[in-house]
Every structure is written in structure tokens, then in C-alpha cells.
Design an enzyme around this catalytic site. Structure first.
Site, PDB file in Angstrom:
ATOM      1  N   GLU A  79      45.130  40.296  40.392  1.00 47.79           N
ATOM      2  CA  GLU A  79      44.497  40.208  39.672  1.00 47.79           C
ATOM      3  C   GLU A  79      43.723  41.434  39.087  1.00 47.79           C
ATOM      4  O   GLU A  79      43.275  42.560  39.370  1.00 47.79           O
ATOM      5  CB  GLU A  79      43.256  39.816  39.793  1.00 47.79           C
TER       6      GLU A  79
ATOM      7  N   ARG B  94      39.113  45.962  32.470  1.00 46.93           N
ATOM      8  CA  ARG B  94      38.022  47.027  32.496  1.00 46.93           C
ATOM      9  C   ARG B  94      38.303  48.623  31.790  1.00 46.93           C
ATOM     10  O   ARG B  94      37.969  49.223  31.980  1.00 46.93           O
ATOM     11  CB  ARG B  94      37.546  47.192  34.438  1.00 46.93           C
TER      12      ARG B  94
ATOM     13  N   THR C 265      38.135  40.409  35.468  1.00 46.39           N
ATOM     14  CA  THR C 265      36.788  40.236  34.088  1.00 46.39           C
ATOM     15  C   THR C 265      37.065  40.299  32.910  1.00 46.39           C
ATOM     16  O   THR C 265      36.576  40.854  32.328  1.00 46.39           O
ATOM     17  CB  THR C 265      36.849  42.360  34.173  1.00 46.39           C
TER      18      THR C 265
ATOM     19  N   LYS D 155      35.198  32.220  41.811  1.00 50.44           N
ATOM     20  CA  LYS D 155      34.720  33.169  42.948  1.00 50.44           C
ATOM     21  C   LYS D 155      32.831  33.247  43.134  1.00 50.44           C
ATOM     22  O   LYS D 155      32.461  32.818  42.384  1.00 50.44           O
ATOM     23  CB  LYS D 155      35.222  34.418  41.803  1.00 50.44           C
TER      24      LYS D 155
END
Length: 211
Positions: free
Chosen positions: A44, A48, A72, A132
Site C-alpha cells: 500500500e 502522502r 491515504t 480498515k
């Protein structure tokens, strides 16, 4: 809204999904290959940094054997950008209607984030069964997830946030946990040094964990 659910086997690909922050695009391919050598077939890449989308492009093109996700994902544009770059699944830290709609419109599987029973129930109503759990430790950790297993037996979780070698096995022992997410396989100092053998060794240890 209908859910493009994560296939059941995504949470079964590996006991650990490496959650990776890439600052240097040149690290992307050797990092992904090091994980594969260590027995971890999923990654993953978090959105960011400015290097994230180019890194996803490079991994998609050069390491097709790894299951590549974008994490994210926090605004609708992230979903389309990640899909265009070559991501094969999307991960959100939390869930809003607009964000989920944009993610679903890509046609990619989505692993949506939830931190409470109410959030988990709301996602279940939309058709999601794989979630998640974030931020795992701050939101109640192993005890909280154990408590959810009774009233919400049809939901499975990938706890992320504060999960590491010291507590990963405790999470994986829960009946409603399919895998965990963590950044400990790819420490920033190790990536900066380009120590791919160290990444492979950490991946081997993670792959040996039992879900």
C-alpha cells in the site's frame, strides 16, 4: 450507493500489508521487489508525498507480481489519480459519501476506514464487509476489535495504526482480523539507505506471522 467490495482474498494475500511512504521515486521498484523476495505480495503506497503517484506508476509497470494499492485516499481526486497511475485497490483512513462514491467509480476494490461501531455499521449497510480499522491502537486496539466480533460477525478488519511486531500476532489471533497494516517493514532510515536486503529480511519475518 453500491459498494465495490474488497475481494475476500485481499485480506488473505498476506498477514501484513506494508503501508509505505515513498519520498524518492527511485526507491519504488527496488522496494517492491525486496518485499516480494521476502514473501510479501502486496503493498500500500500512501498518497502522502509528491513521489507517491509516480512511484505507483513505476511499480505497476515493473513489478506486476505485487498487488499494488494506494492508501491515504482522502479526497475524491486521489481515487481517480491512483487508478490512473496503476493502483489495483484503494484504502481510505475514514469514509465519507463523496469519497466512497469517487473510489467506487474507479471500479477498483475499496478498503474503507472505520474507527467505531457506528462507522462499521454504516459501511456494512453500503455492502462493505472488509474494512480498515484505523487508527487501531488509538481507537481501542485488540480489545475493541474483540468486542466488535460478537455483534458484527460478518465484518473483517485490517487494523492499521500503532501495529508492529510486538502486537501484530495479537491482532491476527482475532477471528475478525484478516491481516494487519504496518509501516515497520519499510522504515524511513532503511529506505534512505537503500538497504533492500533489510527490507527483505523484515518481509520474511512478517510473512511468517500467522493470521
Amino acid at each position: 450507493m453500491s459498494a465495490t467490495n474488497v475481494p475476500t482474498d485481499l485480506l488473505d494475500v498476506s498477514p501484513v500489508i506494508p503501508v509505505v511512504v515513498i519520498d524518492d521515486v527511485e526507491h519504488a521498484v527496488p522496494l517492491a521487489r525486496a518485499l516480494v523476495r521476502g514473501g510479501i505480495a502486496v503493498i500500500e503506497v500512501t498518497l502522502r508525498t509528491t513521489a507517491a503517484l509516480p512511484a505507483i506508476e513505476r511499480i505497476a509497470a515493473e513489478v506486476p507480481e505485487i498487488l499494488l494499492g494506494a492508501g491515504t485516499v482522502t479526497v475524491p481526486a486521489h481515487a481517480t489519480q491512483a487508478a490512473s497511475a496503476g493502483a489495483r485497490f484503494l484504502v481510505t483512513p475514514g469514509s465519507t459519501r463523496n469519497l466512497l462514491q469517487a473510489a467506487e467509480e474507479t471500479g477498483l476494490p475499496v478498503l474503507p476506514g472505520a474507527a467505531t461501531a457506528s462507522e462499521a455499521l454504516a459501511l456494512a449497510e453500503l455492502g462493505y464487509s472488509s474494512l480498515k480499522f484505523f487508527p487501531a491502537e488509538a481507537a481501542g486496539g485488540i480489545g475493541y476489535l474483540r468486542s466488535l466480533a460478537g455483534p458484527l460477525p460478518n465484518l473483517r478488519f485490517c487494523p492499521t495504526g500503532g501495529v508492529g511486531p510486538a502486537n501484530a500476532e495479537g491482532y491476527l489471533a482475532l477471528p475478525n482480523v484478516g491481516c494487519v497494516g504496518g509501516s515497520w517493514l519499510t522504515p524511513a532510515a532503511v529506505l534512505a539507505a537503500g538497504d533492500w536486503d533489510a527490507v527483505t529480511a523484515l518481509a520474511e519475518d512478517a510473512a511468517a506471522l500467522t493470521a
